[in-house]
Design an enzyme around this catalytic site. Structure first.
Site, PDB file in Angstrom:
ATOM      1  CB  CYS A  16      -0.995  -0.080   1.546  1.00 47.10           C
ATOM      2  SG  CYS A  16      -2.383  -1.633   1.243  1.00 47.10           S
ATOM      3  N   GLY A  43       1.124   0.301  -5.468  1.00 41.58           N
ATOM      4  CA  GLY A  43       0.198  -1.119  -5.384  1.00 41.58           C
ATOM      5  C   GLY A  43      -0.529  -0.354  -6.366  1.00 41.58           C
ATOM      6  CG  ASN A 117       2.034   0.966   3.790  1.00 41.43           C
ATOM      7  OD1 ASN A 117       3.099   1.997   3.136  1.00 41.43           O
ATOM      8  ND2 ASN A 117       1.916   0.055   3.805  1.00 41.43           N
ATOM      9  N   GLY A 118       0.222  -1.378   5.580  1.00 43.01           N
ATOM     10  CA  GLY A 118       1.526  -2.174   7.220  1.00 43.01           C
ATOM     11  C   GLY A 118      -0.149  -2.944   7.244  1.00 43.01           C
ATOM     12  CE1 TYR A 260      12.523  -6.669  -4.809  1.00 42.90           C
ATOM     13  CE2 TYR A 260      10.925  -5.878  -4.386  1.00 42.90           C
ATOM     14  CZ  TYR A 260      11.934  -6.965  -4.621  1.00 42.90           C
ATOM     15  OH  TYR A 260      10.368  -7.384  -5.961  1.00 42.90           O
TER      16      TYR A 260
END
Ligand code: SF4
Length: 490
Positions: A16, A43, A117-118, A260
């Site tokens: 996300c 996302g 997000n998470g 990344y």
């Protein structure tokens, strides 16, 4: 994809990206829309915006890419100068609109919108307790759990206390942007696992997963939201208030964001991602450099690593030449966003083509940021050897991924991870490279300018900064007791 994530890279997937905006007068929808474009790499399954015009909440959430999810009319209908947005990449099996975000709920003391997000590791416990109290859930997502918990706490407390209570009850990784009517909030979990930053615009303030979204709006990065901090953007875009609600001895920033996920042009926790990747490349030369004719990146993911690696090698008098030896077909990506193993294997051939003159008869060092299942690396080594490379040596800018992620990254299961049960030598053999080396966790911490104790390294050590059922922890940590005293701390 801006950060190089695509079909040929069968790696972990960020789930996300979140954003929040509070402006003086103009509608928030368009800046939110542009911000979501800037966060699209985080996302691609769904995109959504929720705004509030001071009287009413407006919401538009659709499956698909940002460009497909919103039309001009949708943007025009999202009235109000405060709002939040979300892009999501769900794990397999939960691809449906009920999990798309922002999540919205209206209750006695107002309307809430939530972008997350998470991933919470105790969502089930909190959900069960709330369900027993009569809360009806419409999805199996943890964001709805946070929304209901916050809504319940808002019936009894002011905004800051309510957020603190909820933070005391949820355990795991979360960077949130929230609307409570026309007030926009940003919250980062006490370990600061996922990023969130604050930016200033000419006529207001913005919260975003990555600073690249702030750049897109011609804004200035103010700073990162601190771990455990609640930031409240004042309605009307006049400023923001900060509340340090929780403080831990150590943080647990996800090191993979730098390696990344994040865009190279983003600044995360004070570090420009591109520079961190170059530094990781330099460390890679220090730890496992090998003399070859050429060094080349896997495009685009290995590019910054390879340039740092080649630079460090040349500074030490190596004759290694930096070359782009693999060319990418940029028009293949979307077809293979969630490929099967079979499709993934073919995708490499469709996507990358070697430049014969930089490979033929040469010894080659190929640089990438990670090896997940090993499929891509095997294909690439094969491709280069087919093209006449005499030797292919692989260098990886991160430690071996040995364990899954429980903090919101679709990392693959232990069974799928090639390093989960293989030594480096066994992996080298499996991908048929002439040599293989990874970066150490020490070098990662050094490149990030942080102590290992302040990073989440769960997927490369198998020890996590949160209390995950059935897994080891890397610090003294226990999940809150739900239904007990925790969470009433105000
Ligand atoms: S387990 Fe790995 S990917 Fe997941 S949060 Fe930790 S470092 Fe990041």
């Amino acid at each position: 994809m801006p950060n190089g994530r695509d079909a040929t890279h069968s790696g972990p997937t960020e789930k996300c990206g979140v954003v929040g905006v509070s402006l003086e007068e103009r509608d928030a929808a368009r800046p939110l829309y542009y911000s979501l474009y800037a966060l699209q790499h985080r996302g691609q399954e769904s995109a959504g915006i929720v705004t509030h015009d001071g009287f009413q909440q407006h919401s538009h959430v659709e499956m698909g890419l940002v460009g497909d999810a919103f039309g001009e009319d949708d943007i025009a209908d999202l009235r109000g100068s405060a709002g939040i947005g979300h892009v999501r990449y769900p794990t397999a099996g939960s691809v449906n609109k009920s999990c798309a975000q922002p999540f919205t709920v209206s209750f006695k003391s107002g309307a809430l919108g939530l972008s997350h997000n998470g991933n919470l590791v105790n969502a089930d416990e909190v959900r069960e307790e709330l369900a027993a109290q009569g809360h009806a859930f419409t999805s199996d997502g943890d964001t709805e759990v946070i929304a209901h918990d916050l809504a319940r706490n808002l019936l009894e407390s002011d905004l800051v206390r309510a957020v603190k209570r909820t933070m005391g009850r949820i355990h795991g990784s979360y960077s949130l942007t929230i609307t409570h009517d026309d007030t926009v909030l940003g919250v980062r979990d006490p370990e600061g696992n996922r990023p969130l930053c604050i930016g200033e615009l000419e006529d207001g303030y913005v919260l975003a997963s990555e600073s690249a979204a702030i750049d897109t709006l011609d804004g200035e990065l103010v700073r990162d939201v601190r771990p455990g901090e609640l930031v409240v953007l004042q309605p009307g875009g006049e400023g923001f208030d900060s509340y340090q609600l929780f403080e831990r001895e150590n943080t647990a920033h996800c090191f993979f964001e730098h390696v990344y996920f994040a865009r190279p042009d983003s600044v995360i926790d004070d570090e420009l991602v591109y520079e961190v990747r170059r530094e990781l490349g330099r460390q890679l030369w220090e730890e496992g450099g090998i003399e070859t004719d050429v060094v080349m990146p896997v495009p685009d993911s290995g590019r910054a690593f390879a340039s740092g690696y080649a630079e460090a090698a040349q500074e030490e008098g190596s004759g290694v030449e930096f070359a782009e030896g693999l060319m990418k077909n940029r028009y293949v990506g979307r077809t293979f966003i969630m490929p099967t193993q079979d499709e993934r294997e073919r995708a490499v051939r469709l996507k990358l083509n070697p430049i014969k003159s930089t490979v033929e008869g040469k010894t080659v060092t190929l640089i990438d940021d990670s090896i997940v299942r090993g499929t891509t690396s095997t294909q690439l080594v094969d491709l280069l050897k087919d093209c006449g490379a005499e030797e292919v040596h692989m260098r990886i800018g991160a430690p071996p991924i040995v364990a899954p992620c429980y903090m919101g990254i679709d990392m693959a299961t232990r069974e799928e991870l090639i390093a989960a049960d293989k030594s480096v030598e066994e992996i080298r053999e499996a991908i048929a490279a002439d040599s293989l080396s990874y970066l150490s966790t020490e070098a990662v911490a050094e490149a990030l300018g942080r102590s290992q104790a302040d990073l989440c390294l769960g997927c490369v050590t198998g020890e996590y900064p949160y209390d995950v059922e059935g897994e080891e922890t890397d610090r003294e940590v226990t999940r809150p007791e739900i239904g007990g005293v925790a969470g009433t701390d105000d």
